[in-house]
Design a protein around this motif. Structure first.
Motif, PDB file in Angstrom:
ATOM      1  N   ASP A  36      -2.532 -12.227  22.100  1.00  0.00           N
ATOM      2  CA  ASP A  36      -2.770 -11.464  23.326  1.00  0.00           C
ATOM      3  C   ASP A  36      -4.196 -10.937  23.357  1.00  0.00           C
ATOM      4  O   ASP A  36      -4.712 -10.451  22.355  1.00  0.00           O
ATOM      5  N   ARG A  37      -4.830 -11.032  24.519  1.00  0.00           N
ATOM      6  CA  ARG A  37      -6.213 -10.592  24.708  1.00  0.00           C
ATOM      7  C   ARG A  37      -6.273  -9.513  25.777  1.00  0.00           C
ATOM      8  O   ARG A  37      -5.427  -9.432  26.663  1.00  0.00           O
ATOM      9  N   CYS A  38      -7.314  -8.699  25.712  1.00  0.00           N
ATOM     10  CA  CYS A  38      -7.559  -7.660  26.700  1.00  0.00           C
ATOM     11  C   CYS A  38      -7.726  -8.300  28.077  1.00  0.00           C
ATOM     12  O   CYS A  38      -8.325  -9.369  28.205  1.00  0.00           O
ATOM     13  N   ASP A  39      -7.199  -7.640  29.096  1.00  0.00           N
ATOM     14  CA  ASP A  39      -7.340  -8.139  30.464  1.00  0.00           C
ATOM     15  C   ASP A  39      -8.746  -7.930  31.025  1.00  0.00           C
ATOM     16  O   ASP A  39      -9.085  -8.500  32.057  1.00  0.00           O
ATOM     17  N   SER A  40      -9.570  -7.122  30.344  1.00  0.00           N
ATOM     18  CA  SER A  40     -10.915  -6.844  30.833  1.00  0.00           C
ATOM     19  C   SER A  40     -12.025  -7.535  30.048  1.00  0.00           C
ATOM     20  O   SER A  40     -13.156  -7.585  30.508  1.00  0.00           O
ATOM     21  N   CYS A  41     -11.716  -8.012  28.848  1.00  0.00           N
ATOM     22  CA  CYS A  41     -12.716  -8.673  28.010  1.00  0.00           C
ATOM     23  C   CYS A  41     -11.996  -9.585  27.019  1.00  0.00           C
ATOM     24  O   CYS A  41     -10.778  -9.578  26.962  1.00  0.00           O
ATOM     25  N   PRO A  42     -12.725 -10.357  26.214  1.00  0.00           N
ATOM     26  CA  PRO A  42     -12.071 -11.306  25.304  1.00  0.00           C
ATOM     27  C   PRO A  42     -11.582 -10.713  23.978  1.00  0.00           C
ATOM     28  O   PRO A  42     -11.124 -11.444  23.113  1.00  0.00           O
ATOM     29  N   GLN A  43     -11.645  -9.408  23.813  1.00  0.00           N
ATOM     30  CA  GLN A  43     -11.223  -8.781  22.560  1.00  0.00           C
ATOM     31  C   GLN A  43      -9.701  -8.820  22.397  1.00  0.00           C
ATOM     32  O   GLN A  43      -8.962  -8.888  23.381  1.00  0.00           O
TER      33      GLN A  43
END
Length: 120
Positions: A36-43
Motif C-alpha cells: 500500500d502506498r500513500c494517496d498523495s505521494c509514492p511513500q
C-alpha cells in the motif's frame, strides 16, 4: 519545579485525547500492507482512514472508501481527517503518533546496541 510537573499540568488537546483513546483499542487487523502506498505521494502507507461514501450510481455497491497516507501526510492532515463526520474507522502506525504532544505512543528508537545486527 521540574519539567515533568509542568507537562503534567498542561491540558491535552482534543486531538491528543482522541488519539490516545484510539490507540488503546487499535488492533493490527486494519494495518496497511507493504504494497500500500500513500494517496498523495509514492511513500509507503503508514495509516488507513475509512470513510462512508454515497451509493455509486453504477451499482458497484461500495459503501466505504479508504485514504492511505504516509508519515508526512499523517502529520499534515490527521486533524481534519478524524474530524470528518463520514469517518468510519482509522488505523495509524503508533510510532507515527509520537510526533503529537500528549499522545501516549511509542517513540522510534534508531539507536542500536551492540553490533547493530543482533542487539548483542
Amino acid at each position: 519545579m521540574s519539567t515533568a510537573t509542568v507537562e503534567a499540568a498542561k491540558p491535552l488537546s482534543p486531538l491528543a485525547v482522541r488519539l490516545n483513546e484510539h490507540l488503546k483499542a487499535q488492533t493490527p487487523t486494519g494495518a496497511p500492507t507493504l504494497a500500500d502506498r500513500c494517496d498523495s505521494c509514492p511513500q509507503p502507507a503508514r495509516s488507513v482512514f475509512m470513510f462512508s461514501v454515497a451509493p455509486d450510481p453504477d451499482g458497484t455497491g461500495a459503501e466505504a472508501g479508504g485514504v492511505y497516507l504516509c508519515a508526512h501526510h499523517i502529520r499534515r492532515h490527521i486533524g481534519a481527517l478524524i474530524g470528518d463526520r463520514a469517518l468510519l474507522s482509522f488505523w495509524v502506525e503508533p510510532v507515527e503518533l509520537s510526533h503529537f504532544d500528549g499522545v501516549d505512543a511509542p517513540r522510534h528508537n534508531a539507536h542500536k546496541s551492540g553490533d547493530g545486527l543482533t542487539d548483542a
